[in-house]
Design a protein around this motif. Structure first.
Motif, PDB file in Angstrom:
ATOM      1  N   GLU A   1      -9.586  13.490  -4.550  1.00  0.00           N
ATOM      2  CA  GLU A   1     -10.933  13.086  -4.150  1.00  0.00           C
ATOM      3  C   GLU A   1     -10.953  12.027  -3.063  1.00  0.00           C
ATOM      4  O   GLU A   1     -12.030  11.645  -2.605  1.00  0.00           O
ATOM      5  N   THR A   2      -9.783  11.557  -2.625  1.00  0.00           N
ATOM      6  CA  THR A   2      -9.738  10.467  -1.648  1.00  0.00           C
ATOM      7  C   THR A   2      -8.693  10.767  -0.577  1.00  0.00           C
ATOM      8  O   THR A   2      -7.581  11.207  -0.888  1.00  0.00           O
ATOM      9  N   LEU A   3      -9.076  10.516   0.666  1.00  0.00           N
ATOM     10  CA  LEU A   3      -8.159  10.595   1.803  1.00  0.00           C
ATOM     11  C   LEU A   3      -7.954   9.184   2.320  1.00  0.00           C
ATOM     12  O   LEU A   3      -8.903   8.534   2.776  1.00  0.00           O
ATOM     13  N   GLN A   4      -6.715   8.679   2.208  1.00  0.00           N
ATOM     14  CA  GLN A   4      -6.392   7.321   2.636  1.00  0.00           C
ATOM     15  C   GLN A   4      -5.398   7.389   3.792  1.00  0.00           C
ATOM     16  O   GLN A   4      -4.277   7.865   3.612  1.00  0.00           O
TER      17      GLN A   4
ATOM     18  N   ALA B   1     -13.706  21.139   5.608  1.00  0.00           N
ATOM     19  CA  ALA B   1     -12.384  20.525   5.441  1.00  0.00           C
ATOM     20  C   ALA B   1     -12.461  19.216   4.663  1.00  0.00           C
ATOM     21  O   ALA B   1     -11.543  18.873   3.911  1.00  0.00           O
ATOM     22  N   LEU B   2     -13.553  18.473   4.831  1.00  0.00           N
ATOM     23  CA  LEU B   2     -13.690  17.170   4.171  1.00  0.00           C
ATOM     24  C   LEU B   2     -14.432  17.261   2.842  1.00  0.00           C
ATOM     25  O   LEU B   2     -14.560  16.253   2.147  1.00  0.00           O
ATOM     26  N   SER B   3     -14.922  18.444   2.496  1.00  0.00           N
ATOM     27  CA  SER B   3     -15.745  18.584   1.284  1.00  0.00           C
ATOM     28  C   SER B   3     -15.030  18.173  -0.010  1.00  0.00           C
ATOM     29  O   SER B   3     -15.698  17.704  -0.940  1.00  0.00           O
ATOM     30  N   PRO B   4     -13.694  18.331  -0.146  1.00  0.00           N
ATOM     31  CA  PRO B   4     -13.069  17.901  -1.409  1.00  0.00           C
ATOM     32  C   PRO B   4     -13.078  16.393  -1.616  1.00  0.00           C
ATOM     33  O   PRO B   4     -12.890  15.936  -2.745  1.00  0.00           O
ATOM     34  N   PHE B   5     -13.289  15.615  -0.562  1.00  0.00           N
ATOM     35  CA  PHE B   5     -13.109  14.174  -0.658  1.00  0.00           C
ATOM     36  C   PHE B   5     -14.446  13.465  -0.864  1.00  0.00           C
ATOM     37  O   PHE B   5     -15.402  13.692  -0.129  1.00  0.00           O
ATOM     38  N   LYS B   6     -14.468  12.580  -1.861  1.00  0.00           N
ATOM     39  CA  LYS B   6     -15.624  11.726  -2.057  1.00  0.00           C
ATOM     40  C   LYS B   6     -15.535  10.455  -1.218  1.00  0.00           C
ATOM     41  O   LYS B   6     -16.554   9.799  -0.974  1.00  0.00           O
TER      42      LYS B   6
ATOM     43  N   ILE C   1     -14.182   2.657   5.289  1.00  0.00           N
ATOM     44  CA  ILE C   1     -14.428   3.436   4.088  1.00  0.00           C
ATOM     45  C   ILE C   1     -15.608   4.337   4.390  1.00  0.00           C
ATOM     46  O   ILE C   1     -16.723   3.864   4.630  1.00  0.00           O
ATOM     47  N   LEU C   2     -15.351   5.643   4.390  1.00  0.00           N
ATOM     48  CA  LEU C   2     -16.371   6.623   4.739  1.00  0.00           C
ATOM     49  C   LEU C   2     -16.704   7.462   3.513  1.00  0.00           C
ATOM     50  O   LEU C   2     -15.811   7.862   2.761  1.00  0.00           O
ATOM     51  N   HIS C   3     -17.986   7.752   3.325  1.00  0.00           N
ATOM     52  CA  HIS C   3     -18.447   8.649   2.273  1.00  0.00           C
ATOM     53  C   HIS C   3     -18.976   9.914   2.946  1.00  0.00           C
ATOM     54  O   HIS C   3     -20.057   9.902   3.535  1.00  0.00           O
ATOM     55  N   PRO C   4     -18.224  11.020   2.864  1.00  0.00           N
ATOM     56  CA  PRO C   4     -18.651  12.226   3.592  1.00  0.00           C
ATOM     57  C   PRO C   4     -19.755  13.021   2.919  1.00  0.00           C
ATOM     58  O   PRO C   4     -20.353  13.887   3.544  1.00  0.00           O
ATOM     59  N   GLN C   5     -20.026  12.761   1.646  1.00  0.00           N
ATOM     60  CA  GLN C   5     -21.030  13.540   0.922  1.00  0.00           C
ATOM     61  C   GLN C   5     -22.138  12.627   0.404  1.00  0.00           C
ATOM     62  O   GLN C   5     -21.861  11.503  -0.042  1.00  0.00           O
TER      63      GLN C   5
END
Length: 668
Positions: free
Chosen positions: A353-356, A380-385, A421-425
């Motif tokens: 859930e996180t891309l660091q 592509a970014l949908s899995p990451f919160k 820190i980015l929140h894509p959703q």
């Protein structure tokens, strides 16, 4: 007693004489027919031989030349060029055929005959078969050399004859086929014991690759343990083959098979498939457990590099990838590639859930974005919160989105950020960190900007647009703002100031039917709640003021009139180049006198003060109110006069209507 002794002595003499005669005949040309006749008497089979070789100095060794064993008249015989056998002394005490060694040269083993034949129980300390060719439902072997230790054939055993042994085995073949996959120059050296196959070494050629390794296969436990596997020079160009491989893997996974890959090396290999190609690629993989996902590995490692390649028709060179796998995390020790006329480099960690990312760097790229680039990025970014980027550095980038609904272009983009820190959703948001973006030049729907600058920062959800400078050729738009993402309702506020803005931003950016040229000076201060549309509709407060300078319209007021009578804003924005009515020569470049525009909003209820436009032969006024929360309170009206022509256009409750009359009294 003396009589009994004579009888026993006579029997012994006769037996010795019989054995002597048999042994003597084995040295003569009568050995072959003698053995054939013996087989006919003692078994239901028919044996034909061309010659038998035997020597008393090696009494347990017998060689049969060109034997042919017929099981039934309806089945083809089992033949061989030569059979050499060393009979075991245990055969004298046990009621079964036992051999110390059994050597068979060039046998012909009809599959149907073997399947329907009940041969006697056979046991040999070593079975060696040369020039063997046979086929089953899944295996085909040609010109093979097979050696099995402790071969024990039992007719009631459901296992194939070549699996009924315990001990070492060796297999060599010019050609072999398994599940329709063909291999050349096959070599196997291993041990079979308790239904476990251990290959101390294997090698073969497949798809132009030389493949070798060691493995342990346990069919009862449904496990495969690959100690080492090396593929060198692989050339994969058949997409159908990759689909077959994937289908086979899916079948094994559905049957609960598991595999452990202690080390796999793919060296100097090339792939050319519809979506991806690689040239001179190298890959190393250790301690991978299949079919487990990347996030279920305990201590796996992957390294990859290649000379060049392409992905979805995008070429790249010198890709490098170094990954470590631990439970619920993939460590990007380093990844880099030269692509899009620049290079990329990234380090960090990926979890479900996180891309660091410790750093993300790109320099000098030139990218023509496809029409669906935004949806691909979102997917592509949908899995990451959450996306964390410690250091972001993009320099001298050139981006072009010519196929987007609103085409845009950026040249000389420099983008830097720290502690992001980015929140894509559900929408892409900056929760924390600092970002600065500059560009040499930018174009948004054919409106040019020169050296724009944007600075923003966020601290635990309190996002601030510190400054935004959007310079036009002779104008400037400045903006500041704030949005509190961590507070209920997400309150926001924004301030804008524009000096000498080009009037073509109205049709190009806002889809307003405005074919006139000129300059706009404006100020705006607005605020509200941004959590959703309902919050915005009940909270929007603020004011916008704008003055129009040097306004003029080509082809006179007629082009304005024609633009406003169009059915859609897209048609209206192009009406200056394709007017409904033909303009006269005197209508060209007509100046316009325009009163200031004022729009106010009180908790979502917006009011437009009468906005008047006057030019040669044309007079118009725009006024109305628009309640964001109440469709019944949404009405804007534009009334225009062009000589004797009259036009009224209304926007009301989500619909547009156009009415009016022409000079001859007919309705528009």
């Amino acid at each position: 007693m003396r009589f009994i002794g004579k009888i026993i002595a006579t029997i012994v003499v006769l037996a010795a004489l019989g054995v002597t005669i048999i042994l003597t005949l084995l040295h003569t040309q009568y050995a072959a027919p003698m053995l054939s006749q013996a087989v006919s008497w003692l078994t239901p089979y028919t044996l034909n031989l061309s010659e038998v070789r035997y020597h008393i100095r090696d009494p347990w060794h017998l060689t049969l030349l060109e034997p042919s064993l017929t099981i039934t008249d309806s089945q083809p015989p089992i033949t061989a060029s030569q059979v050499s056998l060393w009979l075991s002394t245990d055969s004298l005490t046990q009621r079964q055929w036992q051999f110390d060694s059994l050597l068979i040269d060039n046998p012909v083993l009809p599959t149907q005959t073997l399947a329907n034949t009940k041969l006697p129980e056979l046991h040999s300390q070593r079975l060696a078969i040369s020039q063997i060719s046979f086929a089953t439902n899944s295996i085909y072997l040609e010109k093979g050399e097979l050696q099995l230790d402790n071969w024990h054939f039992q007719p009631n055993n459901p296992a194939p004859w070549w699996q009924q042994f315990k001990g070492s085995f060796q297999l060599a073949a010019d050609s072999a086929q398994w599940q329709h996959w063909e291999a050349k120059q096959l070599l196997l050296d291993g041990i079979h014991n308790n239904n476990q196959w251990k290959l101390n070494g294997f090698s073969f050629d497949w798809q132009y690759a030389s493949i070798n390794g060691q493995l342990i296969l346990a069919p009862d436990k449904k496990t495969l343990n690959i100690q080492q596997l090396t593929l060198s020079g692989l050339q994969l160009q058949d997409s159908g083959l990759t689909q077959t491989l994937q289908h086979q893997l899916d079948r094994w996974a559905s049957r609960q098979w598991q595999a452990t890959l202690h080390r796999v090396d793919i060296l100097d290999s090339s792939i050319d498939l519809p979506t991806i190609s690689l040239n001179h690629a190298n890959l190393s993989l250790t301690d991978w457990h299949w079919p487990g996902s990347a996030y279920s590995q305990h201590n796996a490692w992957l390294s990859f590099n290649a000379e060049s390649g392409s992905w979805r028709q995008q070429s790249f060179t010198d890709p490098l990838l170094d990954l470590s796998f631990t439970p619920n995390a993939v460590i990007l020790n380093g990844a880099s590639v030269n692509a899009l006329e620049g290079y990329w480099r990234v380090e960090g960690k990926v979890s479900p859930e996180t891309l660091q990312l410790n750093n993300l760097t790109s320099k000098g790229i030139k990218w023509f974005l496809p029409a669906d680039w935004a949806s691909h990025l979102s997917q592509a970014l949908s899995p990451f919160k959450q996306i964390d980027i410690r250091s972001l550095d993009i320099g001298y980038a050139q981006l072009t989105a010519a196929d987007s609904d609103i085409p845009w272009y950026i040249n000389g983009l420099n983008l830097s950020g720290s502690d992001l820190i980015l929140h894509p959703q559900p929408l892409f948001r900056l929760w924390h960190g600092n970002i600065t973006a500059t560009a040499r030049q930018m174009s948004l729907n054919t409106v040019d900007l020169y050296e724009p600058l944007i600075e923003m920062a966020s601290e635990q959800g309190l996002w601030q647009l510190k400054q935004a400078f959007l310079p036009f050729k002779d104008g400037l738009l400045e903006a500041t703002g704030q949005l509190n993402l961590s507070q209920e309702g997400q309150p926001w506020q924004a301030a804008l100031q524009g000096d000498s803005l080009p009037a073509n931003i109205l049709p190009q950016w806002l889809s307003v039917p405005w074919p006139a040229s000129g300059r706009i000076d404006m100020t705006a201060a607005i605020q509200g709640l941004g959590q959703n549309y309902t919050s915005l509709a009940h909270s929007l407060n603020g004011e916008l003021r704008a003055t129009f300078r040097d306004s003029a319209v080509e082809q006179g007021g007629r082009s304005l009139f024609n633009a406003w009578r169009q059915a859609s804003a897209s048609e209206a924005s192009s009406s200056s180049t394709s007017p409904v009515a033909k303009a006269t020569e005197t209508d060209k470049s007509t100046p316009l006198a325009i009163t200031p525009l004022k729009i106010t909003s009180d908790r979502g209820r917006m009011t437009i003060a009468p906005f008047r436009i006057k030019g040669k032969e044309i007079n118009a006024v725009l006024k109305g109110q628009w309640d964001l929360a109440n469709p019944a309170g949404q009405q804007l009206e534009l009334e225009a006069m062009l000589g004797c022509q009259h036009l009224i256009r209304r926007w009301q409750q989500g619909q547009q209507t156009v009415s009016g009359s022409q000079c001859d009294g007919k309705s528009i």
